[in-house]
Design a protein around this motif. Structure first.
Motif, PDB file in Angstrom:
ATOM      1  N   VAL A 266       0.776  -1.134  -0.190  1.00 54.71           N
ATOM      2  CA  VAL A 266       0.546   0.149   0.337  1.00 54.71           C
ATOM      3  C   VAL A 266       0.776   1.880   0.415  1.00 54.71           C
ATOM      4  CG1 VAL A 266      -1.696   1.156   1.507  1.00 54.71           C
ATOM      5  CG2 VAL A 266      -1.817  -0.872   1.047  1.00 54.71           C
ATOM      6  N   THR A 267       1.092   2.381  -0.679  1.00 47.99           N
ATOM      7  CA  THR A 267       1.115   3.515  -1.169  1.00 47.99           C
ATOM      8  C   THR A 267       1.308   4.552   0.543  1.00 47.99           C
ATOM      9  OG1 THR A 267       0.300   4.688  -2.316  1.00 47.99           O
ATOM     10  CG2 THR A 267       1.569   3.512  -3.758  1.00 47.99           C
ATOM     11  N   SER A 268       1.926   5.401   0.300  1.00 44.31           N
ATOM     12  CA  SER A 268       1.685   6.124   1.523  1.00 44.31           C
ATOM     13  C   SER A 268       0.415   7.513   1.157  1.00 44.31           C
ATOM     14  CB  SER A 268       3.224   7.359   1.799  1.00 44.31           C
ATOM     15  OG  SER A 268       3.552   7.714   0.954  1.00 44.31           O
ATOM     16  N   LEU A 269       0.598   7.212  -0.110  1.00 39.01           N
ATOM     17  CA  LEU A 269      -0.894   8.356  -0.340  1.00 39.01           C
ATOM     18  C   LEU A 269      -2.380   7.973  -0.378  1.00 39.01           C
ATOM     19  CD1 LEU A 269       0.746   9.665  -4.028  1.00 39.01           C
ATOM     20  CD2 LEU A 269       0.895  10.413  -1.602  1.00 39.01           C
ATOM     21  N   THR A 270      -1.958   6.167  -0.561  1.00 40.88           N
ATOM     22  CA  THR A 270      -3.262   5.280  -0.397  1.00 40.88           C
ATOM     23  C   THR A 270      -3.694   5.227   0.980  1.00 40.88           C
ATOM     24  OG1 THR A 270      -3.408   4.082  -2.549  1.00 40.88           O
ATOM     25  CG2 THR A 270      -4.604   3.333  -1.213  1.00 40.88           C
ATOM     26  N   ALA A 271      -2.137   5.202   1.724  1.00 45.47           N
ATOM     27  CA  ALA A 271      -2.527   4.595   3.176  1.00 45.47           C
ATOM     28  C   ALA A 271      -2.972   5.684   4.032  1.00 45.47           C
ATOM     29  CB  ALA A 271      -1.859   4.180   4.113  1.00 45.47           C
ATOM     30  N   SER A 272      -2.261   7.537   3.631  1.00 46.14           N
ATOM     31  CA  SER A 272      -2.732   8.259   3.991  1.00 46.14           C
ATOM     32  C   SER A 272      -4.316   9.027   4.007  1.00 46.14           C
ATOM     33  CB  SER A 272      -2.304   9.351   3.850  1.00 46.14           C
ATOM     34  OG  SER A 272      -0.902   9.504   3.960  1.00 46.14           O
ATOM     35  N   ALA A 273      -5.221   8.710   3.159  1.00 48.86           N
ATOM     36  CA  ALA A 273      -5.798   9.221   2.316  1.00 48.86           C
ATOM     37  C   ALA A 273      -7.203   7.978   3.574  1.00 48.86           C
ATOM     38  CB  ALA A 273      -6.793   8.891   1.063  1.00 48.86           C
ATOM     39  N   ALA A 274      -6.494   6.776   3.138  1.00 55.41           N
ATOM     40  CA  ALA A 274      -7.465   5.649   4.167  1.00 55.41           C
ATOM     41  C   ALA A 274      -7.516   6.270   5.940  1.00 55.41           C
ATOM     42  CB  ALA A 274      -7.176   4.659   4.477  1.00 55.41           C
ATOM     43  N   ALA A 275      -6.698   6.644   6.179  1.00 56.65           N
ATOM     44  CA  ALA A 275      -6.392   7.478   7.645  1.00 56.65           C
ATOM     45  C   ALA A 275      -7.644   7.981   7.981  1.00 56.65           C
ATOM     46  CB  ALA A 275      -5.332   7.598   7.975  1.00 56.65           C
ATOM     47  N   CYS A 276      -7.235   9.056   7.178  1.00 58.36           N
ATOM     48  CA  CYS A 276      -8.608  10.370   6.893  1.00 58.36           C
ATOM     49  C   CYS A 276      -9.926   9.909   6.623  1.00 58.36           C
ATOM     50  CB  CYS A 276      -8.260  11.531   6.094  1.00 58.36           C
ATOM     51  SG  CYS A 276      -6.345  12.037   6.429  1.00 58.36           S
ATOM     52  N   GLY A 277     -10.308   8.585   6.199  1.00 55.76           N
ATOM     53  CA  GLY A 277     -11.623   8.424   5.886  1.00 55.76           C
ATOM     54  C   GLY A 277     -12.199   8.969   4.673  1.00 55.76           C
ATOM     55  N   GLU A 278     -11.142   9.028   3.548  1.00 52.22           N
ATOM     56  CA  GLU A 278     -11.567   9.997   2.374  1.00 52.22           C
ATOM     57  C   GLU A 278     -11.148   9.411   1.503  1.00 52.22           C
ATOM     58  OE1 GLU A 278     -12.849  12.950   2.082  1.00 52.22           O
ATOM     59  OE2 GLU A 278     -13.578  13.670   4.314  1.00 52.22           O
ATOM     60  N   PRO A 279     -12.321   9.176   0.239  1.00 49.88           N
ATOM     61  CA  PRO A 279     -10.966   8.334  -0.574  1.00 49.88           C
ATOM     62  C   PRO A 279      -9.735   9.475  -1.540  1.00 49.88           C
ATOM     63  CG  PRO A 279     -13.279   9.608  -1.263  1.00 49.88           C
ATOM     64  CD  PRO A 279     -12.949   9.583   0.149  1.00 49.88           C
ATOM     65  N   LEU A 280      -8.625   9.311  -2.262  1.00 50.00           N
ATOM     66  CA  LEU A 280      -8.152   9.901  -2.477  1.00 50.00           C
ATOM     67  C   LEU A 280      -8.515  10.914  -3.417  1.00 50.00           C
ATOM     68  CD1 LEU A 280      -4.901  10.580  -1.914  1.00 50.00           C
ATOM     69  CD2 LEU A 280      -4.299   8.672  -3.351  1.00 50.00           C
ATOM     70  N   VAL A 281      -9.394  10.427  -4.236  1.00 47.75           N
ATOM     71  CA  VAL A 281      -9.977  11.137  -5.205  1.00 47.75           C
ATOM     72  C   VAL A 281     -11.713  10.716  -6.001  1.00 47.75           C
ATOM     73  CG1 VAL A 281      -8.097  12.578  -6.623  1.00 47.75           C
ATOM     74  CG2 VAL A 281      -9.157  10.181  -7.395  1.00 47.75           C
ATOM     75  N   VAL A 282     -12.045  11.338  -6.489  1.00 50.26           N
ATOM     76  CA  VAL A 282     -13.504  11.121  -6.334  1.00 50.26           C
ATOM     77  C   VAL A 282     -14.034  11.111  -8.202  1.00 50.26           C
ATOM     78  CG1 VAL A 282     -17.005  11.141  -5.862  1.00 50.26           C
ATOM     79  CG2 VAL A 282     -14.370  10.997  -4.096  1.00 50.26           C
ATOM     80  N   ARG A 283     -14.314  10.409  -8.446  1.00 50.66           N
ATOM     81  CA  ARG A 283     -15.035  10.370  -9.997  1.00 50.66           C
ATOM     82  C   ARG A 283     -14.040  10.973 -10.919  1.00 50.66           C
ATOM     83  NH1 ARG A 283     -20.889   9.725 -11.252  1.00 50.66           N
ATOM     84  NH2 ARG A 283     -21.390   8.978  -9.141  1.00 50.66           N
ATOM     85  N   ASN A 284     -14.090  12.036 -11.506  1.00 43.93           N
ATOM     86  CA  ASN A 284     -12.906  12.699 -12.205  1.00 43.93           C
ATOM     87  C   ASN A 284     -11.916  13.995 -12.049  1.00 43.93           C
ATOM     88  OD1 ASN A 284     -14.417  11.199 -14.445  1.00 43.93           O
ATOM     89  ND2 ASN A 284     -15.665  12.845 -14.960  1.00 43.93           N
TER      90      ASN A 284
END
Length: 108
Positions: free
Chosen positions: A1-19
């Motif tokens: 898991v990359t730190s970017l993905t792990a960071s978003a997951a830690a915030c309970g937020e998607p990294l990006v949504v749709r477009n």
């Protein structure tokens, strides 16, 4: 898991949504380049904070983005800490950290 993905997951937020477009910006960029890149984005991550934390915080403050940013330290490690950026001391000098910024309010 990359730190970017792990960071978003830690915030309970998607990294990006749709477009949405994600910008990944290295903190060692000049303050002017960071300001320029943060003029047009949906979501941004700022990596490699280290000794550049105070500069990055100042740029985000100037652009009125501190309220919509989260600081994630030690993402996916036992020592992981997630903090709204507006609750972080700008002089703290976070090292193993990433800042996630959204155009809207990022929630944890």
């Amino acid at each position: 898991v990359t730190s970017l993905t792990a960071s978003a997951a830690a915030c309970g937020e998607p990294l990006v949504v749709r477009n949405e477009i994600l910008k990944v910006l290295p903190a060692p960029l000049s303050a002017e380049k960071l300001k320029s890149e943060l003029q047009d984005f949906d979501r941004a991550t700022i990596i490699k904070l280290g000794r550049h934390f105070q500069k990055v915080y100042g740029v985000l403050q100037e652009l009125k983005l501190v309220e919509s940013a989260m600081l994630i330290s030690n993402a996916s490690a036992d020592e992981q800490v997630v903090t709204p950026l507006n609750q972080v001391d700008p002089a703290s000098g976070e090292y193993f950290s990433i800042i996630l910024v959204g155009r809207g309010e990022v929630q944890s």
